[in-house]
Design a protein around this motif. Structure first.
Motif, mmCIF file in Angstrom:
data_model
loop_
_atom_site.group_PDB
_atom_site.id
_atom_site.type_symbol
_atom_site.label_atom_id
_atom_site.label_comp_id
_atom_site.label_asym_id
_atom_site.label_seq_id
_atom_site.Cartn_x
_atom_site.Cartn_y
_atom_site.Cartn_z
ATOM 1 N N LEU A 308 -2.617 4.178 14.369
ATOM 2 C CA LEU A 308 -1.214 3.743 14.326
ATOM 3 C C LEU A 308 -1.054 2.551 13.395
ATOM 4 O O LEU A 308 -0.072 2.458 12.635
ATOM 5 N N GLY A 309 -2.017 1.627 13.419
ATOM 6 C CA GLY A 309 -1.960 0.477 12.522
ATOM 7 C C GLY A 309 -2.029 0.891 11.065
ATOM 8 O O GLY A 309 -1.339 0.322 10.209
ATOM 9 N N VAL A 310 -2.851 1.902 10.761
ATOM 10 C CA VAL A 310 -2.941 2.404 9.386
ATOM 11 C C VAL A 310 -1.629 3.037 8.965
ATOM 12 O O VAL A 310 -1.117 2.787 7.862
ATOM 13 N N LEU A 311 -1.065 3.886 9.838
ATOM 14 C CA LEU A 311 0.200 4.562 9.498
ATOM 15 C C LEU A 311 1.316 3.554 9.246
ATOM 16 O O LEU A 311 2.040 3.633 8.235
ATOM 17 N N LEU A 312 1.483 2.589 10.167
ATOM 18 C CA LEU A 312 2.542 1.591 10.001
ATOM 19 C C LEU A 312 2.256 0.668 8.818
ATOM 20 O O LEU A 312 3.175 0.195 8.139
ATOM 21 N N GLY A 313 0.980 0.415 8.561
ATOM 22 C CA GLY A 313 0.625 -0.409 7.408
ATOM 23 C C GLY A 313 1.067 0.231 6.106
ATOM 24 O O GLY A 313 1.599 -0.437 5.218
ATOM 25 N N LEU A 314 0.855 1.555 5.981
ATOM 26 C CA LEU A 314 1.249 2.261 4.766
ATOM 27 C C LEU A 314 2.760 2.377 4.638
ATOM 28 O O LEU A 314 3.330 2.142 3.565
ATOM 29 N N VAL A 315 3.426 2.751 5.720
ATOM 30 C CA VAL A 315 4.864 3.033 5.645
ATOM 31 C C VAL A 315 5.697 1.756 5.644
ATOM 32 O O VAL A 315 6.632 1.607 4.842
ATOM 33 N N VAL A 316 5.364 0.828 6.529
ATOM 34 C CA VAL A 316 6.169 -0.391 6.673
ATOM 35 C C VAL A 316 5.562 -1.547 5.863
ATOM 36 O O VAL A 316 6.251 -2.215 5.088
ATOM 37 N N GLY A 317 4.269 -1.772 6.049
ATOM 38 C CA GLY A 317 3.630 -2.926 5.408
ATOM 39 C C GLY A 317 3.710 -2.893 3.899
ATOM 40 O O GLY A 317 4.041 -3.904 3.259
ATOM 41 N N LYS A 318 3.415 -1.740 3.287
ATOM 42 C CA LYS A 318 3.457 -1.633 1.832
ATOM 43 C C LYS A 318 4.860 -1.891 1.288
ATOM 44 O O LYS A 318 5.047 -2.642 0.328
#
Length: 464
Positions: A308-318
């Motif tokens: 979940l952290g990876v998914l949110l990192g790519l979609v939101v964080g980037k």
């Protein structure tokens, strides 16, 4: 009183040589990106059909000289060997950007560098926050930090969006800086126990490589065997073998000398880029993206903190990181946005940067080595996050597609057919003279056609 310093425009028009280089480079990357998409789809289908056992058998098949410490699986040959070609091209790109591209001017370089740094820091922070709250592991903090330029360009090709060259250049430069930071992350955080003898041998090989380049020695039969030796020593040293690729790429000269149309770096990059984009990266994707996508696996992406952290990192964080870094550098410097573009354009590009694939998959395998279940969960998160980012970016870019098409048409317009777009000749008096002569010629042709048409109407026996 001294005159005030004019505000610098960012995302402005590129120079003509830079635009031509960009067009050539992105053409190859776009084709490679489409092949990358195809390879990823084939891997997913292959790994989720009754043929999945054959996929696992081929992926895990070992070959290579064991005496040299190179008895590796097909998957490892793809990740450690083929990706060295990808990072070699990244090294040449970085060297060119530093000496002849967007990064040669520190003021101009500040924007993509800050955007890239923020675009890597924000996903890492999002991942760390999710896993701290959810009680997960922080080992994968670096997975969502990388942008895949080939995948992003493939999305642009599929949705048919023609981005202005300034936006494409910003995306490419962002990805180059991104790759550099990813290389540093791999070298610093994912280096195992060092074999100093092998590392010294690799360093000696790099010195020989550098000396040969400076002496002007030419011939692939010299450099290819030497590069293989350096790669093998780097692999056995404990430092990730792809570092050898980027080190050799950075050594190439990327400035032209008198009598040269292209620098050695540009010539080599022109030869190697199709091999990287068309073969090395798609084959890596073929043996890295084969994840079993069961209903439980898809659910785990949203319930387990690491994926979940990876998914949110790519979609939101980037998106937040790239856009926020760009806005901050514009807000607190004398830079101003190109008047032909708007901040939503920058946000759409920042969302597109959330497509992380090649390097993210590589870091995933390094970060969670020994835990096959978690590795596959994070792979599924990378695929899903990249897909979501691609869909969101496509929607945002489609909202402005007419504006982009108009800007691209203006960039490509060449009414005097001299091979140089008119926008690059607007300050040239000779260009205006040619255009005046052309319009006068067209007007004379129009008057002649009108005269002939009038004469034909006045002929005897012809109706008035």
């Amino acid at each position: 009183m001294s005159a005030p310093t004019p505000r610098r425009t960012f995302l402005g028009r590129l120079s003509l040589p830079e635009r031509r280089y960009l067009t050539d480079a992105l053409r190859t990357e776009t084709v490679g990106g489409v092949l990358l998409l195809v390879a990823a789809v084939v891997a997913l289908v292959w790994a989720n059909t009754p043929l999945k056992e054959s996929y696992a058998a081929i992926r895990d098949f070992h070959f290579g000289p064991a005496a040299l410490g190179l008895d590796l699986s097909v998957q490892h040959w793809a990740a450690d060997g083929l990706l060295a070609i990808f990072f070699f091209v990244a090294g040449v790109e970085l060297k060119r950007e530093l000496v002849a591209g967007e990064l040669r001017d520190p003021r101009a370089a500040a924007l993509p560098v800050v955007a890239a740094v923020c675009g890597m820091a924000a996903p890492a922070l999002v991942y760390a926050l999710v896993n701290t709250i959810g009680g997960g592991t922080l080992d994968g903090w670096a997975v969502p930090t990388a942008t895949d330029i080939a995948f992003a360009l493939a999305v642009l090709a599929v949705i048919g969006t023609s981005l202005p060259s300034a936006l494409r250049a910003f995306l490419l430069t962002l990805a180059v800086v991104d790759d550099l930071l990813a290389i540093l992350i791999i070298a610093i955080f994912f280096t195992s126990d060092l074999n100093f003898l092998a590392l010294g041998g690799a360093f000696a090989g790099l010195v020989v490589f550098w000396v040969l380049l400076r002496k002007g020695v030419r011939g692939w039969y010299v450099y290819v065997p030497l590069a293989l030796v350096i790669w093998g020593l780097m692999y056995n040293s404990g430092v990730h073998a792809t570092i050898a690729g980027v080190a050799m790429g950075l050594m190439l000269r990327c400035t032209t000398r008198e009598g040269e149309a292209h620098s050695p770096g540009e010539r080599v990059e022109h030869l190697i880029r199709p091999l990287s984009a068309g073969l090395a990266v798609p084959l890596f994707a073929l043996f890295a993206a084969g994840v079993t996508l069961s209903g439980r696996a898809m659910t785990d992406v949203f319930t387990h903190p690491a994926p979940l952290g990876v998914l949110l990192g790519l979609v939101v964080g980037k998106a937040v990181g790239v856009f926020g870094g760009t806005w901050l550098i514009a807000r607190f410097t004398k830079a101003r946005l190109n008047p032909d573009l708007r901040w939503p354009d920058v946000f759409a590009l920042a969302t597109l940067a959330g497509i992380g694939f090649t390097v993210s998959l590589l870091i995933d395998e390094l970060a969670f080595a020994g835990d096959a279940t978690l590795t596959d969960e994070v792979k599924a998160a990378i695929l899903m996050g990249s897909l979501i980012a691609a869909v969101l970016a496509s929607i945002l870019l489609k909202l402005r597609v007419r504006r982009y098409q108009a800007l691209c048409a203006e960039e490509d317009r060449d009414e005097d057919h001299d091979g140089i777009p008119d926008v690059y000749e607007q300050d040239d008096p000779a260009y205006h003279l040619r255009m005046a002569e052309m319009y006068e010629r067209k007007a004379a042709e129009h008057r002649e056609r009108a005269r002939l048409a009038g004469a034909s109407r006045d002929e005897p026996g012809r109706p008035a």
